[in-house]
Write an enzyme that holds these catalytic residues in place. Structure first.
Site, short mmCIF file in Angstrom:
data_model
loop_
_atom_site.label_atom_id
_atom_site.label_comp_id
_atom_site.label_asym_id
_atom_site.label_seq_id
_atom_site.Cartn_x
_atom_site.Cartn_y
_atom_site.Cartn_z
CG ASP A 67 -0.28 -0.44 2.51
OD1 ASP A 67 0.95 -0.38 2.58
OD2 ASP A 67 -1.00 -0.84 3.43
CG ASP A 136 -8.84 -1.37 11.29
OD1 ASP A 136 -7.86 -2.06 10.94
OD2 ASP A 136 -9.25 -0.40 10.63
CG HIS A 138 -5.65 -2.38 8.42
ND1 HIS A 138 -5.86 -1.07 8.77
CD2 HIS A 138 -4.34 -2.61 8.64
CE1 HIS A 138 -4.73 -0.53 9.17
NE2 HIS A 138 -3.78 -1.45 9.10
CD GLU A 143 -8.64 0.77 7.51
OE1 GLU A 143 -8.48 -0.28 8.15
OE2 GLU A 143 -8.15 1.85 7.87
C1 GLP Z 1 -0.16 -0.01 8.48
C2 GLP Z 1 0.01 -0.85 7.22
C3 GLP Z 1 -0.30 -2.32 7.48
C4 GLP Z 1 0.39 -2.78 8.75
C5 GLP Z 1 -0.04 -1.96 9.91
C6 GLP Z 1 0.55 -2.44 11.24
O1 GLP Z 1 -1.47 0.32 8.74
N1 GLP Z 1 -0.81 -0.40 6.15
O2 GLP Z 1 0.13 -3.08 6.37
O3 GLP Z 1 0.09 -4.14 8.97
O4 GLP Z 1 0.38 -0.62 9.64
O5 GLP Z 1 1.34 -1.47 11.82
P1 GLP Z 1 2.20 -1.66 13.12
O6 GLP Z 1 3.22 -2.71 12.85
O7 GLP Z 1 2.82 -0.31 13.31
O8 GLP Z 1 1.28 -2.05 14.22
#
Ligand code: GLP
Length: 261
Positions: A67, A136, A138, A143
């Site tokens: 993304d 959440d 994802h 989402e």
């Molecule tokens: C972002 C990315 C996700 C990732 C998530 C987790 O939202 N788009 O791909 O899994 O962060 O983040 P963290 O490792 O900071 O909890």
């Protein structure tokens, strides 16, 4: 799906790094799907170490990130392109021309999403997709209520995600509210998936994703439909899992895990 629990975040991350390294060693032209977020920073640090110390060779691999924020140019410090360059790409011998992220400032976002899907297909599809999970549920930025068959597209971020990621921005208010993300269907097309989840704050959501019903309310639960998905968690994230004894038994006894003991 296989769930492997390691005693702490460091060991969970090390196991994930070793699984990825093994995949690169056995398939030097691997198409590797990559994720961002805080959890992945240590993982990329370990892969960089493996490159420096053991000569882990990235020269022939191709990467596709999940993304990118809409509206952030690649040089913006919070863009995922910048994140990837900073944490991984510029420290290893990858050919930058083979690193792919959606273009968050493309003039036509729908056309950019279609281009990304085509690029993945033309490379023969993703061999191993690395994933984290948002609070959440994802994966990528899929989402809640993302269709199980969705493809790369623009997605509005939830308040939960905005709260989770805004502190990473110098000016939290400037965090984009939309992103381009591979779809759940795009992710499910990968030959293998590897999810890494650490920390107490993920315990509730990973239990729902792994042991709860498959539901578009928790996009990560779609991975239950994937024929080859491994989920590596630390003790903190494993706190709410019910089938723990079985997961431990698999890591100890299944032949595929022996080399990782
Ligand atoms: C972002 C990315 C996700 C990732 C998530 C987790 O939202 N788009 O791909 O899994 O962060 O983040 P963290 O490792 O900071 O909890």
């Amino acid at each position: 799906m296989e769930v492997i629990v390691r005693p702490n975040a460091e060991e969970a991350t090390r196991l994930a790094a070793r699984v990825i390294a093994r995949e690169i060693q056995t398939k030097p032209k691997l198409v590797l799907g990559l994720a961002t977020g805080r959890t992945m920073e240590r993982l990329y640090g370990m892969l960089v170490d493996m490159h420096r110390r053991e000569g882990l060779d990235f020269s022939l691999i191709t990467t596709f990130n999940l993304d990118e924020y809409i509206g952030l140019p690649p040089e913006h410090p919070q863009s995922y392109r910048h994140y990837m360059n900073h944490h991984l790409f510029r420290h290893v011998n990858i050919d930058m021309r083979n690193t792919n992220l959606p273009d968050g400032v493309a003039p036509d976002i729908d056309a950019e999403c279609a281009r990304y899907e085509t690029a993945i297909r033309e490379c023969g599809g993703i061999g191993l997709q690395v994933l984290g999970i948002g609070r959440d549920g994802h994966i990528g930025f899929n989402e809640p209520l993302s269709a199980m068959l969705s493809r790369t597209r623009a997605k509005a971020l939830t308040p939960t995600t905005i709260r989770q990621n805004a502190p990473l921005f110098d000016k939290p208010d400037e965090m984009p509210k939309r992103a381009i993300t591979m779809g759940v269907g795009t992710i499910l097309d990968s030959k293998r998936c590897l999810m890494l989840v650490t920390g107490t704050e993920k315990a509730a959501v990973i239990a729902k994703a792994v042991e709860g019903p498959v539901t578009s309310m928790i996009s990560a639960s779609a991975l239950q439909l994937h024929p080859n998905c491994r989920v590596i968690v630390d003790e903190d994230a494993a706190a709410n899992l019910e089938n723990r004894d079985y997961y431990d038994w698999i890591f100890l006894h299944e032949p595929e895990w022996q080399e990782f003991h």
